[in-house]
Design a protein around this motif. Sequence first.
Motif, PDB file in Angstrom:
ATOM      1  N   GLY A 148       0.817  -1.214   0.000  1.00 41.58           N
ATOM      2  CA  GLY A 148       0.000   0.000   0.000  1.00 41.58           C
ATOM      3  C   GLY A 148       0.842   1.253   0.000  1.00 41.58           C
ATOM      4  N   LEU A 149       1.916   1.265   0.789  1.00 40.10           N
ATOM      5  CA  LEU A 149       2.813   2.419   0.828  1.00 40.10           C
ATOM      6  C   LEU A 149       3.443   2.648  -0.540  1.00 40.10           C
ATOM      7  CD1 LEU A 149       4.390   4.613   2.368  1.00 40.10           C
ATOM      8  CD2 LEU A 149       6.050   2.857   2.993  1.00 40.10           C
ATOM      9  N   SER A 150       3.856   1.570  -1.191  1.00 47.08           N
ATOM     10  CA  SER A 150       4.463   1.683  -2.515  1.00 47.08           C
ATOM     11  C   SER A 150       3.490   2.290  -3.509  1.00 47.08           C
ATOM     12  CB  SER A 150       4.922   0.303  -3.003  1.00 47.08           C
ATOM     13  OG  SER A 150       5.860  -0.256  -2.114  1.00 47.08           O
ATOM     14  N   ARG A 151       2.265   1.808  -3.496  1.00 53.55           N
ATOM     15  CA  ARG A 151       1.270   2.322  -4.432  1.00 53.55           C
ATOM     16  C   ARG A 151       0.945   3.789  -4.121  1.00 53.55           C
ATOM     17  NH1 ARG A 151       0.140  -1.904  -7.282  1.00 53.55           N
ATOM     18  NH2 ARG A 151      -0.022  -4.001  -6.394  1.00 53.55           N
ATOM     19  N   PHE A 152       0.947   4.145  -2.853  1.00 58.01           N
ATOM     20  CA  PHE A 152       0.606   5.512  -2.465  1.00 58.01           C
ATOM     21  C   PHE A 152       1.650   6.508  -2.945  1.00 58.01           C
ATOM     22  CE2 PHE A 152       0.597   8.905   0.884  1.00 58.01           C
ATOM     23  CZ  PHE A 152      -0.595   9.505   0.486  1.00 58.01           C
ATOM     24  N   ILE A 153       2.931   6.187  -2.804  1.00 61.97           N
ATOM     25  CA  ILE A 153       3.970   7.150  -3.163  1.00 61.97           C
ATOM     26  C   ILE A 153       4.465   6.972  -4.596  1.00 61.97           C
ATOM     27  CG2 ILE A 153       4.686   7.364  -0.760  1.00 61.97           C
ATOM     28  CD1 ILE A 153       7.195   5.770  -1.423  1.00 61.97           C
ATOM     29  N   GLY A 154       4.004   5.916  -5.274  1.00 60.32           N
ATOM     30  CA  GLY A 154       4.356   5.775  -6.686  1.00 60.32           C
ATOM     31  C   GLY A 154       5.562   4.907  -6.970  1.00 60.32           C
ATOM     32  N   LEU A 155       5.852   3.933  -6.101  1.00 58.00           N
ATOM     33  CA  LEU A 155       6.890   2.945  -6.361  1.00 58.00           C
ATOM     34  C   LEU A 155       6.264   1.725  -7.024  1.00 58.00           C
ATOM     35  CD1 LEU A 155       8.861   2.891  -2.975  1.00 58.00           C
ATOM     36  CD2 LEU A 155       9.484   4.118  -5.051  1.00 58.00           C
ATOM     37  N   ASP A 156       7.038   1.054  -7.886  1.00 56.33           N
ATOM     38  CA  ASP A 156       6.614  -0.255  -8.358  1.00 56.33           C
ATOM     39  C   ASP A 156       6.701  -1.228  -7.183  1.00 56.33           C
ATOM     40  OD1 ASP A 156       6.357   0.810 -10.908  1.00 56.33           O
ATOM     41  OD2 ASP A 156       8.398   0.237 -11.484  1.00 56.33           O
ATOM     42  N   PHE A 157       6.001  -2.349  -7.307  1.00 62.40           N
ATOM     43  CA  PHE A 157       5.990  -3.287  -6.175  1.00 62.40           C
ATOM     44  C   PHE A 157       6.109  -4.713  -6.686  1.00 62.40           C
ATOM     45  CE2 PHE A 157       3.989  -6.052  -3.023  1.00 62.40           C
ATOM     46  CZ  PHE A 157       4.668  -5.660  -1.869  1.00 62.40           C
ATOM     47  N   LEU A 158       6.961  -5.478  -6.014  1.00 63.97           N
ATOM     48  CA  LEU A 158       7.122  -6.907  -6.282  1.00 63.97           C
ATOM     49  C   LEU A 158       6.906  -7.649  -4.973  1.00 63.97           C
ATOM     50  CD1 LEU A 158       7.924  -9.225  -8.207  1.00 63.97           C
ATOM     51  CD2 LEU A 158      10.312  -8.816  -7.543  1.00 63.97           C
ATOM     52  N   LYS A 159       5.882  -8.493  -4.939  1.00 61.17           N
ATOM     53  CA  LYS A 159       5.555  -9.197  -3.698  1.00 61.17           C
ATOM     54  C   LYS A 159       6.548 -10.319  -3.451  1.00 61.17           C
ATOM     55  CE  LYS A 159       1.615 -10.930  -1.054  1.00 61.17           C
ATOM     56  NZ  LYS A 159       1.767  -9.825  -0.092  1.00 61.17           N
ATOM     57  N   ALA A 160       7.105 -10.362  -2.255  1.00 62.99           N
ATOM     58  CA  ALA A 160       8.074 -11.380  -1.869  1.00 62.99           C
ATOM     59  C   ALA A 160       7.412 -12.428  -0.994  1.00 62.99           C
ATOM     60  CB  ALA A 160       9.240 -10.734  -1.118  1.00 62.99           C
ATOM     61  N   ARG A 161       8.049 -13.586  -0.931  1.00 60.01           N
ATOM     62  CA  ARG A 161       7.527 -14.664  -0.087  1.00 60.01           C
ATOM     63  C   ARG A 161       7.957 -14.475   1.362  1.00 60.01           C
ATOM     64  NH1 ARG A 161       8.655 -20.565  -1.565  1.00 60.01           N
ATOM     65  NH2 ARG A 161      10.833 -19.896  -1.317  1.00 60.01           N
ATOM     66  N   ASP A 162       7.136 -14.995   2.263  1.00 57.55           N
ATOM     67  CA  ASP A 162       7.502 -15.122   3.674  1.00 57.55           C
ATOM     68  C   ASP A 162       7.384 -16.588   4.044  1.00 57.55           C
ATOM     69  OD1 ASP A 162       8.415 -12.867   4.949  1.00 57.55           O
ATOM     70  OD2 ASP A 162       6.434 -12.054   5.319  1.00 57.55           O
ATOM     71  N   THR A 163       8.500 -17.217   4.384  1.00 59.39           N
ATOM     72  CA  THR A 163       8.476 -18.621   4.769  1.00 59.39           C
ATOM     73  C   THR A 163       9.035 -18.748   6.187  1.00 59.39           C
ATOM     74  OG1 THR A 163      10.714 -19.176   4.003  1.00 59.39           O
ATOM     75  CG2 THR A 163       8.951 -19.163   2.346  1.00 59.39           C
ATOM     76  N   ASP A 164       9.239 -19.985   6.614  1.00 57.22           N
ATOM     77  CA  ASP A 164       9.839 -20.224   7.925  1.00 57.22           C
ATOM     78  C   ASP A 164      11.360 -20.225   7.864  1.00 57.22           C
ATOM     79  OD1 ASP A 164       7.342 -20.482   9.136  1.00 57.22           O
ATOM     80  OD2 ASP A 164       7.219 -22.627   8.686  1.00 57.22           O
ATOM     81  N   ASP A 165      11.912 -19.858   6.714  1.00 53.87           N
ATOM     82  CA  ASP A 165      13.361 -19.841   6.527  1.00 53.87           C
ATOM     83  C   ASP A 165      13.802 -18.421   6.156  1.00 53.87           C
ATOM     84  OD1 ASP A 165      15.997 -20.186   5.878  1.00 53.87           O
ATOM     85  OD2 ASP A 165      15.690 -21.822   4.456  1.00 53.87           O
ATOM     86  N   PRO A 166      14.080 -17.571   7.147  1.00 51.30           N
ATOM     87  CA  PRO A 166      14.454 -16.164   6.867  1.00 51.30           C
ATOM     88  C   PRO A 166      15.678 -16.041   5.970  1.00 51.30           C
ATOM     89  CG  PRO A 166      13.990 -16.472   9.204  1.00 51.30           C
ATOM     90  CD  PRO A 166      14.039 -17.841   8.596  1.00 51.30           C
ATOM     91  N   GLU A 167      16.628 -16.978   6.091  1.00 55.20           N
ATOM     92  CA  GLU A 167      17.845 -16.905   5.275  1.00 55.20           C
ATOM     93  C   GLU A 167      17.500 -17.024   3.786  1.00 55.20           C
ATOM     94  OE1 GLU A 167      22.209 -19.126   4.823  1.00 55.20           O
ATOM     95  OE2 GLU A 167      20.823 -19.683   6.435  1.00 55.20           O
ATOM     96  N   THR A 168      16.641 -18.000   3.456  1.00 50.11           N
ATOM     97  CA  THR A 168      16.222 -18.177   2.071  1.00 50.11           C
ATOM     98  C   THR A 168      15.406 -16.982   1.588  1.00 50.11           C
ATOM     99  OG1 THR A 168      16.222 -20.586   2.281  1.00 50.11           O
ATOM    100  CG2 THR A 168      14.911 -19.649   0.485  1.00 50.11           C
TER     101      THR A 168
END
Length: 296
Positions: A259-279
């Motif tokens: 939402g912040l990206s869309r509000f200020i005019g940045l492109d957005f790429l959704k990233a995954r959230d898993t149980d492995d922060p390193e990956t």
Amino acid sequence: MKKCILILLDGLGDRSYPAFNHQTPLQAAHTPTLDRIAAAGANGLYHAAQMGLALPSENAHFAIFGYDQADFPGRGALEALGAGITLGANDVALLVHFSSIISTNGTFYLKKDTTPATADEIKKLIPGIEHFTWQDIDITFHHIKGLFGVLVMKGDVSPHVTDTNPMRDDVFVMDLLPWKSHAMDAAAVNTAKALKTYLLHAHQVLDRHPFNANRVKKSLPPLNGLVTQRAGRLKKITPFPSRFGLRGLSIASGVVFEGLSRFIGLDFLKARDTDDPETDFAERLASARNASQQYD
């Protein structure tokens, strides 16, 4: 112009602990990759507001991208944008989630702020509270994920109302009032009245729901109430590319950051959230490297 990658490790700040020899987790951690990134980049201390003032994530990110807090639209509006909810220029959006409430003599006691429930269970509760009208104000519940959603209010409404969520268990739910600075503002007064009436209605509907009767039989806390916070309304700002002459891409997982990206005019790429922060971190860096070829 050279390209840059800004890495924001949101929530990395912490306190020292005796178990880490009175160091913070970051001080105690083995961080060779972060060390290499730091050695190859620029480092320093940055205060998004006044020194010592800890801002919520959404406010701090807004400041990091060069915007003044007076132009901040409120988290409710950003969450709505990130979830793909269309907001009119005068609409108000608030964060909302299901909770376990005890009602006694007209007062609400928050027994459990959040309690586990499946997506199918939540879907059963939504129809009875999805739409509500008070005078000329319409309220719509939009489910986002798990217990959480966004309320959108239309009509002569104002974002200048207080939160009801105390954000901890075993305390009274806070009263819904216009901000003290807007106590004489009819829109703020009526927004508070309409929202309070809706929350009372939602509690009555949810408390009678068979799903909650079954939970009580199983000695589980009922999901019989809603609590709200962080009302907001969209504002007009100069988009990031026009203001700074730069194109930008945000790679993140949270709805609020989309939402912040869309509000200020940045492109957005959704990233995954898993149980492995390193990956997860490695995938974000790879995405940033690949995407940088498009930002010449």
